[in-house]
Design a protein around this motif. Structure first.
Motif, PDB file in Angstrom:
ATOM      1  N   ILE A 115       1.848   2.187  -7.006  1.00  0.00           N
ATOM      2  CA  ILE A 115       1.418   1.954  -5.622  1.00  0.00           C
ATOM      3  C   ILE A 115       1.887   3.090  -4.721  1.00  0.00           C
ATOM      4  O   ILE A 115       1.133   3.604  -3.890  1.00  0.00           O
ATOM      5  N   LEU A 117       0.848  -1.199   0.000  1.00  0.00           N
ATOM      6  CA  LEU A 117       0.000   0.000   0.000  1.00  0.00           C
ATOM      7  C   LEU A 117       0.873   1.235   0.000  1.00  0.00           C
ATOM      8  O   LEU A 117       2.013   1.210   0.477  1.00  0.00           O
ATOM      9  N   ALA A 118       0.315   2.332  -0.493  1.00  0.00           N
ATOM     10  CA  ALA A 118       1.030   3.608  -0.360  1.00  0.00           C
ATOM     11  C   ALA A 118       1.180   3.934   1.122  1.00  0.00           C
ATOM     12  O   ALA A 118       0.302   3.615   1.939  1.00  0.00           O
ATOM     13  N   TRP A 144      -6.298  -2.594  -8.365  1.00  0.00           N
ATOM     14  CA  TRP A 144      -5.158  -3.486  -8.159  1.00  0.00           C
ATOM     15  C   TRP A 144      -4.236  -3.430  -9.363  1.00  0.00           C
ATOM     16  O   TRP A 144      -4.666  -3.155 -10.483  1.00  0.00           O
ATOM     17  N   THR A 145      -2.965  -3.719  -9.116  1.00  0.00           N
ATOM     18  CA  THR A 145      -2.029  -3.939 -10.212  1.00  0.00           C
ATOM     19  C   THR A 145      -1.590  -5.390 -10.162  1.00  0.00           C
ATOM     20  O   THR A 145      -1.348  -5.946  -9.089  1.00  0.00           O
ATOM     21  N   GLU A 163     -10.568  -1.191  -3.965  1.00  0.00           N
ATOM     22  CA  GLU A 163      -9.295  -0.664  -4.461  1.00  0.00           C
ATOM     23  C   GLU A 163      -9.040  -1.086  -5.907  1.00  0.00           C
ATOM     24  O   GLU A 163      -9.508  -2.141  -6.365  1.00  0.00           O
ATOM     25  N   ILE A 175       6.158   2.910   0.064  1.00  0.00           N
ATOM     26  CA  ILE A 175       5.245   1.763   0.125  1.00  0.00           C
ATOM     27  C   ILE A 175       5.408   1.051   1.458  1.00  0.00           C
ATOM     28  O   ILE A 175       6.525   0.884   1.957  1.00  0.00           O
ATOM     29  N   ALA A 222       4.727  -0.897 -11.352  1.00  0.00           N
ATOM     30  CA  ALA A 222       3.788  -1.174 -10.268  1.00  0.00           C
ATOM     31  C   ALA A 222       4.213  -0.460  -8.984  1.00  0.00           C
ATOM     32  O   ALA A 222       3.369   0.094  -8.254  1.00  0.00           O
ATOM     33  N   HIS A 256      -1.752   5.518   2.638  1.00  0.00           N
ATOM     34  CA  HIS A 256      -3.040   4.822   2.570  1.00  0.00           C
ATOM     35  C   HIS A 256      -3.662   4.724   3.964  1.00  0.00           C
ATOM     36  O   HIS A 256      -2.936   4.492   4.951  1.00  0.00           O
ATOM     37  N   CYS A 269      -3.008   2.520  -6.764  1.00  0.00           N
ATOM     38  CA  CYS A 269      -3.503   1.149  -6.667  1.00  0.00           C
ATOM     39  C   CYS A 269      -2.802   0.428  -5.518  1.00  0.00           C
ATOM     40  O   CYS A 269      -1.938   1.003  -4.844  1.00  0.00           O
ATOM     41  N   VAL A 270      -3.166  -0.821  -5.302  1.00  0.00           N
ATOM     42  CA  VAL A 270      -2.482  -1.692  -4.356  1.00  0.00           C
ATOM     43  C   VAL A 270      -2.022  -2.929  -5.129  1.00  0.00           C
ATOM     44  O   VAL A 270      -2.475  -3.189  -6.241  1.00  0.00           O
ATOM     45  N   GLY A 271      -1.119  -3.701  -4.540  1.00  0.00           N
ATOM     46  CA  GLY A 271      -0.609  -4.874  -5.240  1.00  0.00           C
ATOM     47  C   GLY A 271      -0.082  -5.914  -4.285  1.00  0.00           C
ATOM     48  O   GLY A 271       0.102  -5.648  -3.085  1.00  0.00           O
TER      49      GLY A 271
END
Length: 320
Positions: free
Chosen positions: A238, A176-177, A198-199, A196, A257, A234, A180, A243-245
């Motif tokens: 993020i 997550l950032a 997503w990537t 959310e 991150i 990615a 976030h 986005c989240v991944g």
């Protein structure tokens, strides 16, 4: 006289050609020499193996019994000879090992352990973004060793001539950032990420995609894959909060991150090593797996989020 492999070949040659003279030519022997050899073989078996007549040589009942067993034994002797020659060539020359790696933290551990275990070997490495290619490269012997992985319910089966060995099963975490709203939690519920974007890696293997979608479905939502990107893009997306991944638990983090475990561990990944059954790794496979496994758990201690997660989940910790 003891029975030898050449005697079995002579019996098969006579049966295949239907004639002692034709068999002698195929075996590059004279007809009298093969006939004399056949008489000696028949004395060893206690009876005639062929009936001789104008139509040639036909197996007797005893001959058929001997032929069936000879034909089952000869391929094993041929394989023994071929493998012996292959190992002799490997011993005489500098070992050449081609390694295929998927994008995982296990790869550097495998390469390091391989150099320590087989000092002086000529080791070359290629990285494949799509792990799905690696089993085929092992099967076709274009690689001698590869790092692999699979997911619960989507376990990999080794192709013919290839051996797989597991190293470790680890949880998959979420990135997550740092800004976030969920970034401050110790663990994140997967269902809290339902809205959310997503990537997902553009070349993610099918098992990964299916495992992820199934986990989300159990949490009551279908993920929105807004970005299909490689790792470098990615990370930027993020960190920017777009986005989240998903991240490997052994990841040491990236600027901007935070990496957090998912509550209940809905996503898992198994690290594996694969090698060719008759290649230069075959004799060293168990030692390599042991060394890589030991190195893997040593590296885990340097991944603070994963190490903390393991302390909270004692039953899932590696055996001491």
């Amino acid at each position: 006289m003891d029975l030898e492999v050449r005697h079995l070949r002579a019996i098969c040659a006579i049966a295949d050609s239907g004639s002692i003279s034709k068999a002698a030519a195929a075996l590059k022997m004279s007809q009298p020499a093969l006939a004399t050899q056949l008489r000696r073989i028949e004395r060893m078996f206690g009876g005639p193996l062929f009936e001789r007549g104008r139509e040639g040589a036909r197996p007797t009942q005893l001959g058929m019994w001997v032929l069936v067993r000879s034909r089952s034994l000869l391929p094993a002797f041929d394989e023994l000879r071929r493998d012996g020659m292959r190992y002799a060539e490997q011993a005489a020359e500098k070992l050449k090992i081609r390694v295929g790696c998927m994008s995982s933290h296990l790869a550097i551990n495998v390469i390091k352990c391989l150099h320590e275990l087989l000092a002086g070997a000529d080791i070359t490495v290629r990285t494949e973004e799509a792990m799905d290619l690696l089993p085929g490269l092992l099967e076709s012997e274009r690689l001698e060793l590869a790092t692999l992985g699979d997911y619960p319910g989507h376990e990999l089966t080794p192709p013919p001539g290839v051996v797989y060995a597991g190293v470790a099963v680890e949880p998959i975490f979420v990135g997550l950032a740092a800004t976030h709203p969920l970034a401050q939690r110790e663990e994140v519920e997967l269902r809290d990420l339902a809205c959310e974007d997503w990537t997902l890696h553009a070349l993610a293997e099918s098992g990964h995609r299916e495992h992820f979608w199934a986990a989300c479905a159990r949490q009551g939502f279908a993920p929105k894959i807004a970005y299909s990107a490689d790792l470098s893009l990615a990370i930027d997306l993020i960190a920017a909060g777009r986005c989240v991944g998903m991240f490997q638990a052994t990841s040491k983090g990236y600027p901007g991150i935070v990496i957090r475990p998912l509550a209940g561990t809905p996503l898992r990944f198994r690290h594996m090593i694969g090698w060719t059954e008759h290649g230069p790794i075959a004799r060293h496979g168990p030692d390599l797996v042991q060394a890589v496994t030991k190195t893997y758990w040593s590296e885990v201690r340097r991944a603070p989020v994963y190490a903390s997660w393991l302390r909270r989940h004692v039953p899932l910790s590696p055996p001491v």
